[in-house]
Write a protein that holds these residues in place. Structure first.
Motif, short mmCIF file in Angstrom:
data_model
loop_
_atom_site.label_atom_id
_atom_site.label_comp_id
_atom_site.label_asym_id
_atom_site.label_seq_id
_atom_site.Cartn_x
_atom_site.Cartn_y
_atom_site.Cartn_z
N PHE A 14 0.89 -1.17 0.00
CA PHE A 14 0.00 0.00 0.00
C PHE A 14 0.93 1.21 0.00
N VAL A 19 3.01 -4.79 3.08
CA VAL A 19 2.37 -5.48 4.21
C VAL A 19 2.36 -7.00 4.03
N ASN A 39 -1.71 -9.04 15.51
CA ASN A 39 -2.41 -7.96 14.82
C ASN A 39 -1.47 -7.30 13.82
N GLY A 40 -2.00 -7.07 12.63
CA GLY A 40 -1.21 -6.34 11.63
C GLY A 40 -0.20 -7.20 10.88
N ALA A 41 -0.24 -8.52 11.09
CA ALA A 41 0.74 -9.40 10.43
C ALA A 41 0.53 -9.47 8.92
N GLY A 42 -0.70 -9.20 8.47
CA GLY A 42 -1.00 -9.27 7.04
C GLY A 42 -1.96 -10.39 6.67
N LYS A 43 -2.63 -10.97 7.66
CA LYS A 43 -3.52 -12.13 7.41
C LYS A 43 -4.74 -11.70 6.58
N THR A 44 -5.41 -10.61 7.01
CA THR A 44 -6.62 -10.18 6.29
C THR A 44 -6.26 -9.73 4.88
N THR A 45 -5.15 -9.05 4.74
CA THR A 45 -4.73 -8.62 3.39
C THR A 45 -4.52 -9.84 2.50
N GLN A 84 -14.50 -10.90 8.46
CA GLN A 84 -14.51 -10.53 9.89
C GLN A 84 -15.77 -9.77 10.25
N GLU A 161 -11.04 -14.89 11.13
CA GLU A 161 -11.31 -14.83 12.57
C GLU A 161 -12.79 -15.08 12.90
N HIS A 194 -6.57 -15.83 16.14
CA HIS A 194 -5.61 -15.43 17.18
C HIS A 194 -5.56 -16.51 18.26
N ARG A 253 -5.46 1.52 17.78
CA ARG A 253 -6.44 1.35 16.71
C ARG A 253 -6.90 -0.10 16.61
N1 LIG Z 1 -6.20 -0.65 2.50
C1 LIG Z 1 -5.10 -0.44 3.23
N2 LIG Z 1 -4.33 0.63 3.05
C2 LIG Z 1 -3.20 0.82 3.76
N3 LIG Z 1 -2.74 -0.02 4.71
C3 LIG Z 1 -3.47 -1.11 4.94
C4 LIG Z 1 -4.68 -1.40 4.23
N4 LIG Z 1 -5.19 -2.58 4.67
C5 LIG Z 1 -4.33 -3.02 5.62
N5 LIG Z 1 -3.30 -2.14 5.78
C6 LIG Z 1 -2.17 -2.29 6.71
O1 LIG Z 1 -1.58 -3.56 6.44
C7 LIG Z 1 -1.08 -4.15 7.63
C8 LIG Z 1 -1.64 -5.55 7.75
O2 LIG Z 1 -3.04 -5.47 8.01
P1 LIG Z 1 -3.97 -6.77 8.05
O3 LIG Z 1 -5.36 -6.30 8.35
O4 LIG Z 1 -3.78 -7.56 6.82
O5 LIG Z 1 -3.37 -7.55 9.29
P2 LIG Z 1 -3.98 -8.77 10.12
O6 LIG Z 1 -2.88 -9.74 10.32
O7 LIG Z 1 -5.21 -9.27 9.46
O8 LIG Z 1 -4.35 -8.09 11.50
P3 LIG Z 1 -5.65 -8.32 12.46
O9 LIG Z 1 -5.38 -9.59 13.16
O10 LIG Z 1 -5.60 -7.12 13.35
O11 LIG Z 1 -6.87 -8.35 11.58
C9 LIG Z 1 -1.51 -3.23 8.78
O12 LIG Z 1 -0.41 -2.43 9.12
C10 LIG Z 1 -2.61 -2.39 8.16
O13 LIG Z 1 -2.68 -1.10 8.77
#
Ligand SMILES: Nc1ncnc2c1ncn2[C@@H]1O[C@H](COP(=O)(O)OP(=O)(O)OP(=O)(O)O)[C@@H](O)[C@H]1O
Length: 266
Positions: A14, A19, A39-45, A84, A161, A194, A253
């Motif tokens: 991004f 990420v 949190n923030g590892a990149g799983k949802t992305t 989620q 999740e 988690h 956040r």
């Molecule tokens: N659309 C976006 N634009 C910019 N940054 C993003 C975007 N989507 C996610 N991120 C960033 O990418 C990183 C990974 O986010 P992601 O949601 O994939 O993590 P996660 O492992 O699913 O965390 P969680 O367990 O909190 O859901 C985070 O730092 C988030 O702020």
């Protein structure tokens, strides 16, 4: 063994923020695969890329052998996705939610009722089918959402999740539903979580993500070996590879988002 999900050097950026950093993993036909990470590892992305909601910056995703970028319309037909965020309409009954999704998915008219009946039975929601979803418990809502995601008989089910905020009994009921789906329908299931006990109870193989990288993957036994200790728990393995305690929260956040999600279920 046929692979239902294959990713090769998957990257998501991004702006300047990378990420997801060149990850590769496979999910076999009929297996439950867990994606763990703080949190923030990149799983949802990662999940958003798999479900075609986000284009990868680079790398390749194949679902049942089809390149997701080239065959998006086709692969969407055989993916079921439980995001989620809540996706059931609380002002409708469970049955009406399923009927609405069945129509949206264009299930043939003569199949709709049979399929809804099957899903209600499978997820133990038959008695509650005609109650408004706003009267459902959190576990029932999640089971209904799994039902919505499998109406069209997908080969792959992806859940982000699914049990966050649920009490242990409700969580256990969701696990049982997923195990039944795996056993009866041979679905490949990818789940992010988690909860270490969830991954241990459900997943045949696990990948641990940290700061956009897959830092370890394999069966529990393989992960123990990789951590250099055959006598440790998944929690210890997680800490070994991420330096994080799975129970510790992320930043403000992330904590606020998590609380919001939990409140919606209580
Ligand atoms: N659309 C976006 N634009 C910019 N940054 C993003 C975007 N989507 C996610 N991120 C960033 O990418 C990183 C990974 O986010 P992601 O949601 O994939 O993590 P996660 O492992 O699913 O965390 P969680 O367990 O909190 O859901 C985070 O730092 C988030 O702020």
């Amino acid at each position: 063994m046929c692979m239902n999900i294959e990713t090769f050097n998957l990257v998501k950026r991004f702006g300047n923020h990378e990420v997801v950093k060149s990850i590769s993993f496979n999910v076999k036909e009929g297996e439950i695969f867990g994606l763990l990470g703080p949190n923030g590892a990149g799983k949802t992305t990662t999940i958003r890329m798999l479900t075609t909601l986000l284009p990868p910056t680079s790398g390749l995703i194949k679902l049942s052998g089809f390149d997701v970028r080239r065959y998006g319309n086709l692969v969407r037909k055989f993916i079921g996705y439980v995001p989620q965020a809540l996706s059931a309409d609380s002002t409708l009954t469970g049955y009406e939610n399923l009927y609405y999704i069945a129509k949206l998915l264009r299930l043939p008219k003569n199949e709709r009722e049979k399929r809804i009946e099957y899903v209600l039975n499978l997820l133990n929601l038959k008695d509650a089918a005609n109650r408004l979803v706003k009267e459902y418990s959190g576990g029932m809502v999640r089971r209904l959402e799994v039902g919505q995601a499998i109406l069209h008989k997908p080969k792959i089910l992806i859940l982000d999740e699914p049990t966050v905020g649920l009490d242990p009994i409700a969580r256990h009921n969701v696990w049982e539903a997923l195990k039944t789906l795996q056993k009866d329908n041979g679905l490949s299931i990818l789940i992010t979580t988690h909860y270490m006990e969830e991954a241990e109870a459900l997943c045949q193989r696990i990948a641990i993500m940290n700061m956009g990288l897959i830092v370890a993957q394999g069966t529990l036994e393989e992960l123990k070996k990789a951590a250099g200790n055959n006598d440790i728990s998944l929690e210890d393995i997680f800490i070994h590879f991420t330096g994080n305690n799975s129970e510790s929260g992320g930043d403000f956040r992330e904590m606020r988002q998590m609380r919001k999600r939990i409140q919606r279920f209580s």
